[in-house]
Design a protein around this motif. Sequence first.
Motif, PDB file in Angstrom:
ATOM      1  N   GLY A 144       0.681  -1.160   0.101  1.00 10.20           N
ATOM      2  CA  GLY A 144       0.017  -0.135   0.012  1.00 10.20           C
ATOM      3  C   GLY A 144       0.763   1.408  -0.066  1.00 10.20           C
ATOM      4  N   GLN A 145       2.158   1.007  -0.027  1.00 11.73           N
ATOM      5  CA  GLN A 145       2.903   2.304   0.047  1.00 11.73           C
ATOM      6  C   GLN A 145       2.770   3.309  -1.090  1.00 11.73           C
ATOM      7  N   THR A 147       0.050   4.067  -2.288  1.00 11.64           N
ATOM      8  CA  THR A 147      -1.388   4.692  -2.228  1.00 11.64           C
ATOM      9  C   THR A 147      -1.429   5.833  -1.348  1.00 11.64           C
ATOM     10  N   ARG A 261       0.854  -2.457   6.917  1.00  6.71           N
ATOM     11  CA  ARG A 261       0.556  -1.973   5.258  1.00  6.71           C
ATOM     12  C   ARG A 261       0.499  -0.469   5.722  1.00  6.71           C
ATOM     13  N   THR A 263      -1.865   2.752   4.107  1.00  5.68           N
ATOM     14  CA  THR A 263      -3.196   3.034   3.645  1.00  5.68           C
ATOM     15  C   THR A 263      -3.090   4.698   3.081  1.00  5.68           C
TER      16      THR A 263
END
Length: 360
Positions: A144-145, A147, A261, A263
Amino acid sequence: MDVDVVVVGAGQAGLSAAYHLRRAGLAPDRDFVVLDHAPRPGGAWQFRWPSLTYGKVHGMHSLPGMELTGADDSRPSSEVIGAYFAEYEETFGLRVHRPVEVRAVREGGGGRLLVETSEGTYRARALINATGTWDRPFWPRLPGQETFRGRQLHTADYPGPEEFAGLRVVVVGGGASGTQHLMEIAEVAAETHWVTRRPPVFREGPFGADEGRAAVSMVEERVRRGLPPRSVVSVTGLPLTDAVRRARAEGVLDRLPMFDRITPEGVAWDDGRSAGADVILWATGFRAAIDHLAPLRLRERGGGIRLDGTRAVRDPRVQLVGYGPSASTIGANRAGRSAVRAIERLLDPAGRRERAPAGV
């Protein structure tokens, strides 16, 4: 141009090596050259953030032959140490070439190494690599980096705390830089979170000589096995200063485990926890800047370069200083001297070269 030795890098380790080459009787720009990609003297120190004053620096050791005295603790370390390095280069006539990019080091035949640079190619009998780590910041990769809608930056780009005023900041990293950044940012940010992979170890009292030798020994063992080195600092723990005690009491240094993760709005853990963030600051360290040595095939299967002292085991013409156990200011000084002694034996096995007088 043919020379006996090329020194790559003019930080603490490179300048120490150049000093000892002069004492061994080698002349700058005739027998050896010092190449540095930075725009001015100071090594990696010149790129440090303005709020890192000289008084906040842990364990800065003077270069051989000239003490650093009378420094103003309130001045930025980049200015203090940059000026000191500049004076050192001038005092000992080291004639550093800058800015020069070293693109590759290859086998040149006839016992020579080809050092390909932005100012031409040198044919050298030996190489002292003192490129340190600043040019290779390590960025972890997590799901998710890409995003994340906020800003991500690394210690190498840290501008000081002012830019984080009123923001929610996640600082990742349990080393000295991470704690220093966090304590500064917490003064102005709306909210901070401190995240590390391992619980940090805080060290009470002064760091003794026996502890220092043990820490260096742990790093040396890795490079003897051809593994990527860890820094000496990473195995010594963090000094428990008055500022750190205050930050712990105020909850600034309440550590969270590594999130799972990233977000769009922040970071999240698999146990359901999350933290909103406008900025993620990666204080996650650096890796050795040695890609230009790749044509020599010095790396072992473990990913590192195996050393015997400062000598690369796969090529005795190559000395690495400021790498692994010598990646500290005092270690860099000692490594510079050791590398030059090894090169003296390589260049002059019979020991006939006349050494320079003690004042040089």
